[in-house]
Design an enzyme around this catalytic site. Structure first.
Site, PDB file in Angstrom:
ATOM      1  N   CYS A 156      13.833  10.990   5.877  1.00 14.57           N
ATOM      2  CA  CYS A 156      13.829  10.639   7.304  1.00 14.57           C
ATOM      3  C   CYS A 156      15.238  10.697   7.867  1.00 14.57           C
ATOM      4  O   CYS A 156      15.426  10.690   9.076  1.00 14.57           O
ATOM      5  CB  CYS A 156      13.253   9.258   7.507  1.00 14.57           C
ATOM      6  SG  CYS A 156      14.273   8.003   6.758  1.00 14.57           S
ATOM      7  N   LYS A 211       0.883  -1.176   0.000  1.00 17.21           N
ATOM      8  CA  LYS A 211       0.000   0.000   0.000  1.00 17.21           C
ATOM      9  C   LYS A 211       0.918   1.222   0.000  1.00 17.21           C
ATOM     10  O   LYS A 211       1.435   1.633   1.032  1.00 17.21           O
ATOM     11  CB  LYS A 211      -0.884  -0.011   1.261  1.00 17.21           C
ATOM     12  CG  LYS A 211      -2.212   0.695   1.156  1.00 17.21           C
ATOM     13  CD  LYS A 211      -2.177   2.180   0.908  1.00 17.21           C
ATOM     14  CE  LYS A 211      -1.714   3.030   2.044  1.00 17.21           C
ATOM     15  NZ  LYS A 211      -1.521   4.449   1.648  1.00 17.21           N
ATOM     16  N   GLU A 226      -0.662   7.492  -1.106  1.00 19.66           N
ATOM     17  CA  GLU A 226      -1.624   7.952  -2.116  1.00 19.66           C
ATOM     18  C   GLU A 226      -1.164   9.251  -2.776  1.00 19.66           C
ATOM     19  O   GLU A 226      -1.741   9.693  -3.761  1.00 19.66           O
ATOM     20  CB  GLU A 226      -3.018   8.094  -1.494  1.00 19.66           C
ATOM     21  CG  GLU A 226      -3.160   9.127  -0.376  1.00 19.66           C
ATOM     22  CD  GLU A 226      -2.721   8.633   1.010  1.00 19.66           C
ATOM     23  OE1 GLU A 226      -1.764   7.844   1.109  1.00 19.66           O
ATOM     24  OE2 GLU A 226      -3.335   9.087   2.009  1.00 19.66           O
TER      25      GLU A 226
HETATM   26  P1  NAD Z   1       2.345   9.284   6.920  1.00 20.82           P
HETATM   27  O1  NAD Z   1       2.504   8.718   8.287  1.00 20.82           O
HETATM   28  O2  NAD Z   1       1.403  10.408   6.721  1.00 20.82           O
HETATM   29  O3  NAD Z   1       1.891   8.129   5.883  1.00 20.82           O
HETATM   30  C1  NAD Z   1       2.551   6.888   5.815  1.00 20.82           C
HETATM   31  C2  NAD Z   1       1.543   5.840   5.333  1.00 20.82           C
HETATM   32  O4  NAD Z   1       0.493   5.742   6.297  1.00 20.82           O
HETATM   33  C3  NAD Z   1       0.895   6.193   4.008  1.00 20.82           C
HETATM   34  O5  NAD Z   1       0.802   5.031   3.226  1.00 20.82           O
HETATM   35  C4  NAD Z   1      -0.478   6.723   4.417  1.00 20.82           C
HETATM   36  O6  NAD Z   1      -1.476   6.467   3.449  1.00 20.82           O
HETATM   37  C5  NAD Z   1      -0.784   5.960   5.682  1.00 20.82           C
HETATM   38  N1  NAD Z   1      -1.601   6.730   6.628  1.00 20.82           N
HETATM   39  C6  NAD Z   1      -1.677   8.077   6.745  1.00 20.82           C
HETATM   40  N2  NAD Z   1      -2.547   8.410   7.723  1.00 20.82           N
HETATM   41  C7  NAD Z   1      -3.030   7.258   8.219  1.00 20.82           C
HETATM   42  C8  NAD Z   1      -3.976   6.952   9.258  1.00 20.82           C
HETATM   43  N3  NAD Z   1      -4.571   7.902   9.964  1.00 20.82           N
HETATM   44  N4  NAD Z   1      -4.225   5.652   9.511  1.00 20.82           N
HETATM   45  C9  NAD Z   1      -3.631   4.678   8.802  1.00 20.82           C
HETATM   46  N5  NAD Z   1      -2.737   4.920   7.816  1.00 20.82           N
HETATM   47  C10 NAD Z   1      -2.428   6.191   7.530  1.00 20.82           C
HETATM   48  O7  NAD Z   1       3.824   9.668   6.425  1.00 20.82           O
HETATM   49  P2  NAD Z   1       4.234  10.446   5.116  1.00 20.82           P
HETATM   50  O8  NAD Z   1       3.870  11.886   5.289  1.00 20.82           O
HETATM   51  O9  NAD Z   1       3.782   9.737   3.900  1.00 20.82           O
HETATM   52  O10 NAD Z   1       5.828  10.274   5.158  1.00 20.82           O
HETATM   53  C11 NAD Z   1       6.667  11.111   5.904  1.00 20.82           C
HETATM   54  C12 NAD Z   1       6.979  10.513   7.254  1.00 20.82           C
HETATM   55  O11 NAD Z   1       7.591   9.236   7.088  1.00 20.82           O
HETATM   56  C13 NAD Z   1       7.978  11.336   8.045  1.00 20.82           C
HETATM   57  O12 NAD Z   1       7.574  11.363   9.386  1.00 20.82           O
HETATM   58  C14 NAD Z   1       9.284  10.569   7.888  1.00 20.82           C
HETATM   59  O13 NAD Z   1      10.225  10.758   8.913  1.00 20.82           O
HETATM   60  C15 NAD Z   1       8.778   9.164   7.879  1.00 20.82           C
HETATM   61  N6  NAD Z   1       9.750   8.274   7.269  1.00 20.82           N
HETATM   62  C16 NAD Z   1      10.476   7.497   8.103  1.00 20.82           C
HETATM   63  C17 NAD Z   1      11.441   6.660   7.583  1.00 20.82           C
HETATM   64  C18 NAD Z   1      12.258   5.791   8.488  1.00 20.82           C
HETATM   65  O14 NAD Z   1      13.033   5.002   7.981  1.00 20.82           O
HETATM   66  N7  NAD Z   1      12.139   5.877   9.796  1.00 20.82           N
HETATM   67  C19 NAD Z   1      11.649   6.614   6.199  1.00 20.82           C
HETATM   68  C20 NAD Z   1      10.879   7.417   5.377  1.00 20.82           C
HETATM   69  C21 NAD Z   1       9.918   8.259   5.929  1.00 20.82           C
END
Ligand code: NAD
Length: 497
Positions: free
Chosen positions: A282, A174, A177
């Site tokens: 990240c 997944k 989006e």
């Molecule tokens: P996000 O948490 O908004 O989304 C991540 C995933 O979760 C997406 O697929 C999204 O559709 C889903 N999602 C969003 N809201 C949700 C909800 N309420 N319930 C269930 N699923 C939900 O993150 P983002 O904005 O796409 O990515 C950026 C974040 O990811 C930053 O915080 C970054 O630090 C983190 N990140 C961490 C790493 C790591 O290795 N630790 C790597 C890349 C990105």
């Protein structure tokens, strides 16, 4: 306008008439370039069922055949990666060379997974007890759900699926989006590489899709990457339904610069790691911790470099692209406002520069704040934008204490020419990935990627041997081949003889 559909059982599945749709932007122009289907729970279950049905056949496919397909996937990816990089730049905004770098780092995990026959080898002990042999094997788990963030639409899924698939699992991915197309491109490549239908599936969606993956009993494991609150939620929900979970969360990465460091090297590193991909990594550096007397000189060197960066459409001759959405750009700008209001010193202000003539792209230029204090939101929160905060400290110990008090623990770096200080830092800093004069210490594929504290929920990092262990479980077999001389009852607990 095109709608990005799902990929289930080896086929593209169009969105039903009544499907909920999301908008996918080109962040450099601010225009919607396509729509994306947001899967209903039923559609996600369809993908999970396809993966569950494909599992027994794929698990029993020989290691030689499985790794041949992974190897073929690697060859195709290597040949065609500019296509994937162009998709990433269009939907994410990062510059093309950065998008290519992302694909190459993902490809390294595919290369690691090509060695799965070696990685899955168990142990064998002959005659552990008289005429009794013992051996161990590792077997795949079943259906692996992978839930990815927007910032690495190809690399982050590739941290997981090459290992999962090579080890004999089937996958439902997944993606975010916000930039969904890379996942479908990868799915088509798998089919071209000869992967049987149903082994790799893609569903697009939001919370409804995620919640279905977290609770469906046919899903065995969840690999999540995203922000900390969602990572924590995913970990709690999915472990609550008995799944194996690795949930990687957000970050606040510090770069500690000691007085003996090469300040030009440190300034180059701070700018590259702070503003690369517009800070949407990240492992981006967001806090530069300047020790003692070097702070003024370091700030002026970083400022000079930050002002020289070319911001624009990632397909052109630029160093840094836009942010992912207008809302995110405004949120990052809000943090800069708050930092300034709280008393931080504005050195380079990225809010005012205009990039495109009609201001429609989601651009924010590099920003540098000095005299940032640990209680300011610009320091406490993950900003995920092109903002570097300089925190001044009086000593190495004060710097390490600051880093260790931070609730995140993804990556950190020390800049110094003192080997003893670097060694001490690596030993006592409470962070998962550490760079010594290296600002973005992303481990190679044969090591494992993962942070500590609020940067990872679960105990297994991504790829490397930890990845192999995550996607398999162990069995130990104790065997004796019948020999009449061993007949007879033995009701005591088995002990060695
Ligand atoms: P996000 O948490 O908004 O989304 C991540 C995933 O979760 C997406 O697929 C999204 O559709 C889903 N999602 C969003 N809201 C949700 C909800 N309420 N319930 C269930 N699923 C939900 O993150 P983002 O904005 O796409 O990515 C950026 C974040 O990811 C930053 O915080 C970054 O630090 C983190 N990140 C961490 C790493 C790591 O290795 N630790 C790597 C890349 C990105």
């Amino acid at each position: 306008m095109q709608t990005v559909g799902h990929w289930i059982n080896g086929q593209s599945v169009a969105a039903p008439e009544d499907a909920r749709l999301g908008e996918v932007f080109n962040p450099a122009t601010g225009k919607v370039v396509r729509r994306v289907a947001l899967a209903s729970a039923d559609q996600v279950r369809e993908a999970i069922s396809a993966a569950a049905q494909a599992f027994p056949g794929w698990r029993d496919t020989s290691l030689a055949k499985r790794s041949n397909i992974v190897f073929r996937f690697r060859e195709l990816l290597n040949e065609r990666k500019p296509e994937l990089a162009a998709i990433i730049t269009e939907e994410h905004g990062k510059i093309l060379s950065d998008a290519l770098g992302e694909v190459s780092r993902g490809q390294e995990v595919v290369e690691f997974a090509c060695g799965m026959p070696h990685l899955l080898k168990g142990g064998f002990t002959e005659n552990a007890s008289t005429d009794i042999d013992v051996h161990s094997v590792r077997q795949p788990l079943g259906v692996s759900a992978i839930i990815a963030p927007f910032n690495f639409p190809a690399m982050v899924p590739m941290w997981f699926f090459p290992v999962a698939i090579a080890a004999g699992n089937t996958v439902v991915l997944k993606p975010s989006e916000k930039d969904p197309s890379a996942a479908n491109w990868l799915a088509e490549l798998w089919t071209e590489a000869g992967l049987p239908d149903g082994v790799f599936n893609v569903v697009h969606g939001d919370k409804e899709a995620v919640d279905t993956l977290l609770t469906d009993p046919q899903v065995s494991s969840v690999s999540f990457v995203g922000s900390t609150p969602i990572a924590k939620y995913v970990y709690e929900q999915a472990t609550g339904t008995g799944k194996r979970v690795q949930a990687l969360g957000g970050a606040k990465n510090h770069m500690l610069v000691l007085p003996d460091a090469d300040l030009d090297l440190a300034a180059d590193a701070a700018v590259s790691a702070g503003y690369g991909a517009a800070g949407e990594r990240c492992m981006a550096i967001s806090a530069v911790v300047a020790v003692d007397s070097i702070a003024d000189e370091l700030v002026s060197k970083i400022a000079e470099r930050a002002r020289s960066l070319r911001v624009g459409d990632g397909t052109g001759d630029t160093d840094m692209g836009p942010l992912i959405t207008a809302a995110h750009r405004d949120k990052v700008a809000g943090y800069i406002d708050a930092g300034e209001e709280a008393g931080a010193e504005m050195v380079v202000d990225g809010r005012t520069a205009q990039t495109d003539s009609d201001n429609s792209g989601f651009f924010l230029h590099p920003t540098l704040l000095d005299q940032v204090k640990p209680e300011m939101t610009v320091y406490t929160d993950e900003i995920f934008g092109p903002v570097l905060s300089v925190v001044r400290v009086n000593s190495y110990t004060e710097g390490v204490d600051l880093i260790n008090s931070n609730p995140y623990g993804n990556g950190t770096a020390i800049f110094t020419n003192d080997g003893g200080a670097a060694r001490r830092f690596a030993n006592e800093v409470q962070v998962g990935m550490i760079g010594v004069n290296v600002p973005i210490p992303v481990p190679m594929s044969y090591y494992s990627f993962g942070g500590w504290k609020n940067s990872l929920f679960g105990d297994t990092h991504a790829h490397g041997m930890e990845g192999v262990h995550f996607f398999t479980r162990g069995k130990v077999i104790t065997s004796r081949w019948l020999d009449p001389s061993h007949a007879g009852l033995q009701l005591g607990f088995p002990t060695n003889a």
